[in-house]
Design an enzyme around this catalytic site. Structure first.
Site, PDB file in Angstrom:
ATOM      1  N   HIS A  12      53.937  -9.571  31.716  1.00  0.00           N
ATOM      2  CA  HIS A  12      53.335  -8.791  30.610  1.00  0.00           C
ATOM      3  C   HIS A  12      52.253  -9.578  30.298  1.00  0.00           C
ATOM      4  CE1 HIS A  12      53.826  -6.223  26.977  1.00  0.00           C
ATOM      5  NE2 HIS A  12      52.659  -6.989  26.838  1.00  0.00           N
ATOM      6  N   HIS A  14      47.733  -8.288  29.921  1.00  0.00           N
ATOM      7  CA  HIS A  14      46.853  -7.555  29.526  1.00  0.00           C
ATOM      8  C   HIS A  14      45.470  -7.797  30.274  1.00  0.00           C
ATOM      9  CE1 HIS A  14      48.859  -4.674  27.138  1.00  0.00           C
ATOM     10  NE2 HIS A  14      49.570  -5.702  26.354  1.00  0.00           N
ATOM     11  N   ASP A  16      42.195  -6.876  29.942  1.00  0.00           N
ATOM     12  CA  ASP A  16      41.014  -6.828  29.020  1.00  0.00           C
ATOM     13  C   ASP A  16      41.322  -8.067  27.994  1.00  0.00           C
ATOM     14  OD1 ASP A  16      43.052  -5.338  27.778  1.00  0.00           O
ATOM     15  OD2 ASP A  16      41.854  -3.633  27.025  1.00  0.00           O
ATOM     16  N   GLU A 200      58.024  -4.192  18.820  1.00  0.00           N
ATOM     17  CA  GLU A 200      57.102  -5.374  18.387  1.00  0.00           C
ATOM     18  C   GLU A 200      56.680  -5.522  17.059  1.00  0.00           C
ATOM     19  OE1 GLU A 200      52.743  -7.215  19.977  1.00  0.00           O
ATOM     20  OE2 GLU A 200      53.204  -5.165  20.264  1.00  0.00           O
TER      21      GLU A 200
END
Length: 331
Positions: A12, A14, A16, A200
């Site tokens: 997991h 990202h 960006d 989350e």
């Protein structure tokens, strides 16, 4: 444990949220884009979220600057390569990176060009370093839905050649899964695996929905199943893996502090938990840091870590061949 030397898997992460600050400066110069400073410390301070944000939305403001310079094929290829390079240098052996193709069209790129560029950067790193990887396509929930199937179609060209899964990301509202049932089904029919950001921001029901309505095999974060019995039991019954991101979860106020993070309880109760970075730059972290934090705060032995590594291998969206090679690092 020698945290740096241990083999690692990050499921997991990202794109960006993991850009080098110096690269933002370089790309802005190349593209003639005005940014607030060309001092790397200044730029880093704009990209790294504070240790305690009031909420997830505040955390997400840190992505605007890197995304602004990730609008060309060369920029996307470079950022992708550098993320895999950085991970490889700390013994990450397998990395699944997620990104939202919808965010990278400001200079006219189409989805095939966008996805192809990040896959190309990953393949370049795989050729140079002892790391394997795949991409997950994240649909950004705050954007219009009219081009979601177009993203899925473009990514299908790269399925099992660098793209493996479909995801939903961005701020989390109760009940969001109901709006995305046809898109998840379309992705599944094309051959995508499914992982969904859910649980989350305090909504355990979203985890239940992501599994039961969208076919999620993994859940991004998922920590709030600890206050939703049905979601907790469904995660266990369906053997759904949870992608925990300890530092990020504290920053976004998903948990009050690391001591109150349920990771250790989940692990000891037999749930399939994994350790991940979420965003290397925005959370100012590495897999080495996350592993050390988890080991120290959740009282994990080296054997515990190897068990978690195995859980990550078994639940990776990788080929059987890659999974076999990953298991050799702890044999």
């Amino acid at each position: 444990m020698n945290y740096l030397q241990l083999p690692k898997i990050d499921l997991h992460c990202h794109l960006d949220g993991s850009v080098r600050p110096q690269t933002v400066i370089d790309l802005a110069k190349i593209q003639g884009i005005d940014i607030p400073s060309d001092n790397v410390d200044d730029i880093k301070s704009l990209m790294v979220a504070p240790e305690s944000c009031p909420n997830l939305d505040e955390y997400l403001t840190r992505f605007a600057l890197p995304v602004s310079v990730m609008q060309t094929e060369a920029a996307l290829e470079r950022v992708s390569f550098e993320l895999f390079e950085d991970a490889a240098k700390e013994n990450v052996k397998y990395l699944e990176v997620r990104f939202g193709p919808q965010l990278h069209r400001k200079q006219g790129l189409n989805f095939e060009q966008i996805i192809g560029s990040v896959v190309k950067g990953m393949h370049r790193a795989e050729a140079l370093y002892d790391i394997k990887g795949n991409y997950i396509l994240s649909i950004i929930k705050v954007l219009p839905k009219d081009d979601i199937n177009e993203v899925i179609d473009a990514g299908a060209t790269f399925l099992n050649k660098g793209v493996v899964a479909f995801d939903l990301a961005a701020s989390e509202e109760p009940g969001f899964c109901h709006e995305y049932i046809p898109y998840a089904k379309y992705a599944l029919d094309k051959g995508y695996r499914i992982t969904i950001h859910a649980g989350e921001q305090g909504v355990g029901q979203n985890v239940y929905d992501a599994i039961s309505l969208l076919g999620a095999e993994r859940i991004g974060h998922g920590i709030h199943i600890n206050n939703h019995k049905d979601a907790y039991e469904l995660v266990r019954a369906e053997a759904v893996a949870l992608e925990a991101c300890p530092s990020s979860n504290v920053q976004t106020k998903a948990v009050e502090n690391i001591e109150s993070h349920p990771f250790g309880d989940f692990y000891r109760d037999g749930l399939l938990v994994t350790i991940n970075t979420d965003n290397r730059t925005v959370s100012d972290t590495t897999m080495t840091k996350e592993l050390q934090l988890a080991a120290e705060k959740f009282n994990l032995s080296e054997q515990d870590y190897f068990q978690i590594y195995k859980i990550s291998v078994e639940n990776a969206f990788a080929s059987d061949e890659v999974k076999q090679s990953l298991l050799k690092f702890i044999a």
